[in-house]
Design an enzyme around this catalytic site. Sequence first.
Site, PDB file in Angstrom:
ATOM      1  CE  LYS A  45      -4.005   1.998   2.226  1.00 34.31           C
ATOM      2  NZ  LYS A  45      -5.312   1.561   3.699  1.00 34.31           N
ATOM      3  CB  SER A  81      -8.482   0.908   6.169  1.00 31.89           C
ATOM      4  OG  SER A  81      -8.959   2.381   5.389  1.00 31.89           O
ATOM      5  CB  SER A 112      -7.731   3.930   2.178  1.00 32.19           C
ATOM      6  OG  SER A 112      -6.877   2.616   3.158  1.00 32.19           O
TER       7      SER A 112
END
Lengths: 494, 495
Positions: free
Chosen positions: A76, A175, A151
Amino acid sequence: MADLTTLTAAETASAIAAREVSAVEVTQAHLDRIAAVDGDVHAFLHVDAEGALEAAARVDAGEISGPLAGVPLALKDVLAQRGVPTTCGSKILEGWRPPYDATVVTRLREAGVVILGKTNMDEFAMGSSTENSAYGPSHNPWDLSRIPGGSSGGSAAAVAAYEAPLAIGTDTGGSIRQPAAVCGLVGVKPTYGGVSRYGLVAFSSSLDQAGPLARTVLDAALLHAAIAGHDPMDSTSIDAPVPDVVGACASRDLTGVTVGVVRELGGEGYEAGVEAAFHASVEVLTALGADVVEVSCPHFPYALPAYYLIAPSECSSNLARFDAMRFGLRVQVGDAGAEEVMATTREQGFGPEVKRRIILGTYALSSGYYDAYYGQAQKVRTLITRDFDAAFETVDVLVSPTTPGVAFPIGEKADDPMAMYLSDIASIPSNLAGNASMSLPCGLAGGLPVGLQIIAPPLADDRLYRVGAALEAALDERRGATLLASAPSLTARP
Amino acid sequence: MTAELVDYAEAVTAWEPVIGLETHVELGTRTKMFCGCPTAFGAEPNTQTCPVCLGLPGALPVLNGQAVRSTVLIGLALHCDIAAWCRFARKNYFYPDMPKNFQISQYDEPICTDGYLDVDVEGEIVRVEIERVHMEEDTGKSLHVGGATGRIHGATHSLVDYNRAGIPLVEIVTRPVEAGPNAPAVAKAYVEQLAELLRTLDVSDVRLEQGSLRCDVNTSLRRPGDAYGTRTETKNVNSYRSVERAVRFEVSRQAGLLEQGTRIRQETRHFHEDTGTTSPGRSKEEATDYRYFPEPDLVPIAFPVDVVEELRASLPETPAVRRARLRDAYGWSDLELEEMTNAGVLDLVVSTVELGAAAPAARALWQNEVAKAANEQGVEASSLPVSPTDVARLLALVADGTLTAALSRQALAGVLAGEGDVDAVVAARGLAVVSDDGALRTAVYDVIAAQPDTAAKVRGGNMGAVGPLIGAVMKATGGKADAAKVRSLLVEVLT
């Protein structure tokens, strides 16, 4: 040998260790897959082919071995990786290359994990769909017109699209678990303090936690074990042994395990298909020998409002450093002074959701409002922690649907922040209390994956894997295949 | 609004000054407050930085344990309560020299509270109450380029040095001190004696000129018996004398405003060393809301009680107690003690006495000879190549007659010149007193033979004539004879 991209991480690692395939071949297969499908999926913001192949070559040269040596991973873009662009999905960090590695990255390197690149995300991890990325949304491999969650949507989409067997996400209010749920993956938010936050660009310091995304419970455990453990660089990191999460994956029987179904996380607001898949899985837990009871956590309805005061408050302070002075974007108009440059850069560099939360948090912390907002929210946080404490006096784990709905179409909730915020209603309590929490695929609703959430007390992360592995095995056996196997295949475009 | 300054003496007949002091002390820890960067002063700009003290995205603070111990030590020396549990807080405001745009500080949960420092103001003890002692990190340093005076006004651009960012600071805040007409002297004595205490604790080098001790002075006036008036906060007060001058000026200025009926603005003011005046800075009324909240990246500090007690037991004697003890033990006066302290030789004198030297002689030698030499060279006495051992040896040689006072000065000069220790210098320079009676008698007979007329006067009972003969003998022995001994020999031979 089967398509290298469809192997699990565990299978990949053992094939590499047995010299049946080289790490470089595995890496190249994934780079090829990314080249073929990422135009549609848009999981990646940056692909570091050169760095990945070098890391793979080191494994092939025998420099590193271990249970994940040579396995590719999608990272990420909220974690600092030395010399590699790190944007957090924001324009304000465009072009920034960190001069240091996050502790998670260091541990991945030490484990011989091959980092393929950085994945898309909602800007600064604020969102549930990746639509808040400054670089455009990612697409759900199950249905490209739908969101992959957020996210950590890029990380989830990458794993679901077989661009990587593993990914690192971060979870502040759901997330990791929400994208895992809507993409049909296993995602784990470890106990707060279980994985170092050093190098994780902070959204909300007291809630953020990095964790694994994978296609199987065992793969998630292998990655969890690789990144967890005390780090002196993070004061909130827990100095305690990491529970044996990998060993817990051998479990196939839940006799003696008490599972609590949280009354407040279900019913009104939850889609019927989600509820149906969830309850069917709870029956499987009973069949596996678990003692299933209903428990009440009376303060959970206040979790979402408390979260939307605490997280924005911390973010308003954490994001103050993006001021054009030392790194990232600088918008210089004429001979404007420092204060004006800061304001203009922040005006142009941050997207609307980030600004909304900075303003919310600034307000909540203001003199005269602090007690009514931030102070009150912290009290709610304590009450939620006590709800969990009370529940864990009688049960070993709690379960609920991970999300109230399945993946929604891109654009559907983009203009309705409240509807978007409700995506995390079941996952937020674990962040507030610092619990360990997992989402794993438990069925389909309307052809789209549904996630089941397992919650364990802090430092009992192994319970997630014990229950998750047994449930996964039982569900796969009933289906005759993994859930992800029923996803439509992505066709490579020329 | 400006008004005539009111003469200080006149101002304090009508108005009662109330002062408060906020002192920032840079701790002398080897590394910064929240990272491992070195703290040495004067390095090339931005060479002592890392992701943490530059506030790079993702970096996290880790608390320096030594800084906490030093702060607790300061709190204990100031008779404070030490919090069993406390936290850091974020103070949020934007400024280019603040890497994170928040400062990690302490807000409503400081580590030390409710203490005091008894300050000796011209022989009278004034108790200054300490409200709190807390920890925080320093900011970077802005350098404004292109302006006339290095100030931001008129500058074309600014440079920032982040070497200072993250240096551990301790802030010591007093309660309002109702100091009366003596306020300027009280303020100065407080800062001086606080600095002395910090030096004794060995927690900071306490150098005002390098900014390792910085002082903000709050001043307000009230009519006797009234509630406290509105205060101003004077910054940039960088010497003990300036502390005194700043209070004095603010009293005169505020009295002028109040007497013409103008209300005092609560504001920050800057002190100007050259003119001894203050000028307004940012107004507190329009000041930013710092939005303090508990620092989530650091865990609360629960300083163990047994470690507090261990530190309490390890506290060195405070300067005031020490002064009283030395006065009683060695008979030095307050003035002498102050002179030795100011000359930076007190510790050296005490060590010398502990090595067996007489207290008055040790004080005189350090104060009159060594401190003088240090002053001439513009260095600290302690940095000269002479030790208490040297001085003790020198005084022992004088006491046993080996050296005269004059010879001991020559020996000291040799030691200061780096010629070796006392014995080596005495030997090399041949400084020992001629005490061999035989050699001295020969010199005496030679002088008597050379000056028969003078000798005859002495024989005739004119004892005043013995002086020139002594002088002649001394000259003949190169000054190495003991004059008293020469005299007694001359008298013995001639009468």
